[in-house]
Design a protein around this motif. Structure first.
Motif, PDB file in Angstrom:
ATOM      1  N   VAL A  69      42.503  35.089  33.578  1.00 13.38           N
ATOM      2  CA  VAL A  69      42.738  36.532  33.627  1.00 13.38           C
ATOM      3  C   VAL A  69      43.262  36.948  34.997  1.00 13.38           C
ATOM      4  N   ALA A  70      44.193  37.901  35.011  1.00 10.62           N
ATOM      5  CA  ALA A  70      44.621  38.586  36.237  1.00 10.62           C
ATOM      6  C   ALA A  70      44.467  40.079  35.984  1.00 10.62           C
ATOM      7  N   VAL A  71      44.261  40.840  37.063  1.00 12.51           N
ATOM      8  CA  VAL A  71      44.080  42.288  36.943  1.00 12.51           C
ATOM      9  C   VAL A  71      44.987  43.012  37.927  1.00 12.51           C
ATOM     10  N   SER A  72      45.181  44.307  37.684  1.00 11.73           N
ATOM     11  CA  SER A  72      46.099  45.106  38.503  1.00 11.73           C
ATOM     12  C   SER A  72      45.453  45.681  39.760  1.00 11.73           C
ATOM     13  N   LYS A  73      44.132  45.560  39.898  1.00  7.89           N
ATOM     14  CA  LYS A  73      43.434  46.104  41.065  1.00  7.89           C
ATOM     15  C   LYS A  73      42.084  45.417  41.207  1.00  7.89           C
ATOM     16  N   ALA A  74      41.487  45.540  42.370  1.00  3.33           N
ATOM     17  CA  ALA A  74      40.144  45.017  42.579  1.00  3.33           C
ATOM     18  C   ALA A  74      39.182  45.760  41.646  1.00  3.33           C
ATOM     19  N   CYS A  75      38.358  45.008  40.913  1.00  2.00           N
ATOM     20  CA  CYS A  75      37.455  45.626  39.951  1.00  2.00           C
ATOM     21  C   CYS A  75      36.501  44.576  39.395  1.00  2.00           C
ATOM     22  N   GLU A  76      35.571  45.042  38.565  1.00  2.00           N
ATOM     23  CA  GLU A  76      34.735  44.125  37.789  1.00  2.00           C
ATOM     24  C   GLU A  76      35.156  44.248  36.328  1.00  2.00           C
ATOM     25  N   GLU A  89      24.684  42.012  21.882  1.00  2.00           N
ATOM     26  CA  GLU A  89      23.848  41.963  23.092  1.00  2.00           C
ATOM     27  C   GLU A  89      23.751  40.524  23.584  1.00  2.00           C
ATOM     28  N   GLY A  90      23.920  40.339  24.883  1.00  2.00           N
ATOM     29  CA  GLY A  90      23.843  39.010  25.477  1.00  2.00           C
ATOM     30  C   GLY A  90      25.144  38.236  25.417  1.00  2.00           C
ATOM     31  N   ALA A  91      26.158  38.809  24.786  1.00  2.00           N
ATOM     32  CA  ALA A  91      27.457  38.134  24.677  1.00  2.00           C
ATOM     33  C   ALA A  91      28.501  38.891  25.499  1.00  2.00           C
ATOM     34  N   GLU A  92      28.116  39.216  26.743  1.00  2.00           N
ATOM     35  CA  GLU A  92      29.018  39.865  27.686  1.00  2.00           C
ATOM     36  C   GLU A  92      29.134  38.963  28.913  1.00  2.00           C
ATOM     37  N   THR A  93      30.284  39.006  29.549  1.00  2.00           N
ATOM     38  CA  THR A  93      30.501  38.163  30.721  1.00  2.00           C
ATOM     39  C   THR A  93      31.222  38.940  31.815  1.00  2.00           C
ATOM     40  N   PRO A  94      30.462  39.552  32.745  1.00  2.00           N
ATOM     41  CA  PRO A  94      31.096  40.292  33.848  1.00  2.00           C
ATOM     42  C   PRO A  94      31.643  39.334  34.908  1.00  2.00           C
ATOM     43  N   HIS A  95      32.752  39.746  35.522  1.00  2.00           N
ATOM     44  CA  HIS A  95      33.373  38.927  36.571  1.00  2.00           C
ATOM     45  C   HIS A  95      34.030  39.863  37.589  1.00  2.00           C
ATOM     46  N   THR A  96      33.764  39.634  38.865  1.00  2.00           N
ATOM     47  CA  THR A  96      34.333  40.466  39.925  1.00  2.00           C
ATOM     48  C   THR A  96      35.655  39.881  40.406  1.00  2.00           C
ATOM     49  N   PHE A  97      36.667  40.734  40.454  1.00  2.04           N
ATOM     50  CA  PHE A  97      37.992  40.394  40.978  1.00  2.04           C
ATOM     51  C   PHE A  97      38.143  41.125  42.307  1.00  2.04           C
ATOM     52  N   PRO A  98      38.095  40.416  43.440  1.00  2.00           N
ATOM     53  CA  PRO A  98      38.170  41.086  44.737  1.00  2.00           C
ATOM     54  C   PRO A  98      39.564  41.622  45.076  1.00  2.00           C
ATOM     55  N   ALA A  99      40.574  41.158  44.357  1.00  3.14           N
ATOM     56  CA  ALA A  99      41.948  41.609  44.619  1.00  3.14           C
ATOM     57  C   ALA A  99      42.749  41.520  43.323  1.00  3.14           C
ATOM     58  N   SER A 100      43.899  42.175  43.312  1.00  5.70           N
ATOM     59  CA  SER A 100      44.753  42.145  42.128  1.00  5.70           C
ATOM     60  C   SER A 100      45.629  40.901  42.117  1.00  5.70           C
ATOM     61  N   ALA A 101      46.206  40.635  40.969  1.00  5.68           N
ATOM     62  CA  ALA A 101      47.246  39.629  40.741  1.00  5.68           C
ATOM     63  C   ALA A 101      46.772  38.179  40.753  1.00  5.68           C
ATOM     64  N   ARG A 102      45.669  37.862  41.388  1.00  2.00           N
ATOM     65  CA  ARG A 102      45.204  36.480  41.426  1.00  2.00           C
ATOM     66  C   ARG A 102      44.517  36.132  40.106  1.00  2.00           C
TER      67      ARG A 102
END
Length: 144
Positions: A69-76, A89-102
């Motif tokens: 996955v890549a994102v357009s901005k820093a976000c979770e 419930e229990g089938a979620e996976t949060p991930h922090t993206f410190p910067a965009s495009a990577r």
């Protein structure tokens, strides 16, 4: 052993090409855009971008999902498994993206019970509004 040619129930929802999904509102789930296919399967079909279970009701499955996955901005970003339009419930996976495009890899493993004709979708949400999520790959596999 489970694998190709196995008589165990199994199905796979696979994104066939990179796709963008606009997550317009923060903390709101949106269905992942794109075209999906079913990999090696027994007891599952893909229809209208959903994986549909066709085996006996009450079957327990190991879910394994992975996505680049890549994102357009820093976000979770949080991916969420939905069955019949409801978040599991229990089938979620949060991930922090410190910067965009990577591009980064997100993964999930969970156990879930399926009933005949259950429709399985993958959704995503962001903690920031107006985020574009680019799913370069997405594969969710169920093993029964």
């Amino acid at each position: 052993m489970i694998g190709a040619g196995s008589n165990k129930l199994h199905g796979q929802l696979s994104l066939t090409a990179q796709a963008d999904t606009v997550l317009a509102l923060a903390e709101t789930y949106y269905k992942i855009s794109g075209n999906f296919a079913n990999g090696d399967a027994l007891g599952f079909i893909v229809q209208d971008g959903k994986l549909i279970y066709q085996g006996p009701s009450g079957q327990c499955f190991l879910l394994n999902g992975v996505s680049d996955v890549a994102v357009s901005k820093a976000c979770e970003i949080t991916y969420g498994l939905h069955i019949n339009g409801e978040l599991v419930e229990g089938a979620e996976t949060p991930h922090t993206f410190p910067a965009s495009a990577r591009t980064q890899t997100m993964a999930i493993t969970a156990l879930t019970k399926l009933n005949q004709n259950d429709e399985i979708d993958i959704y995503a949400k962001s903690d920031e509004a107006s985020t574009t999520l680019t799913a370069r790959t997405l594969r969710v596999t169920f093993w029964g």
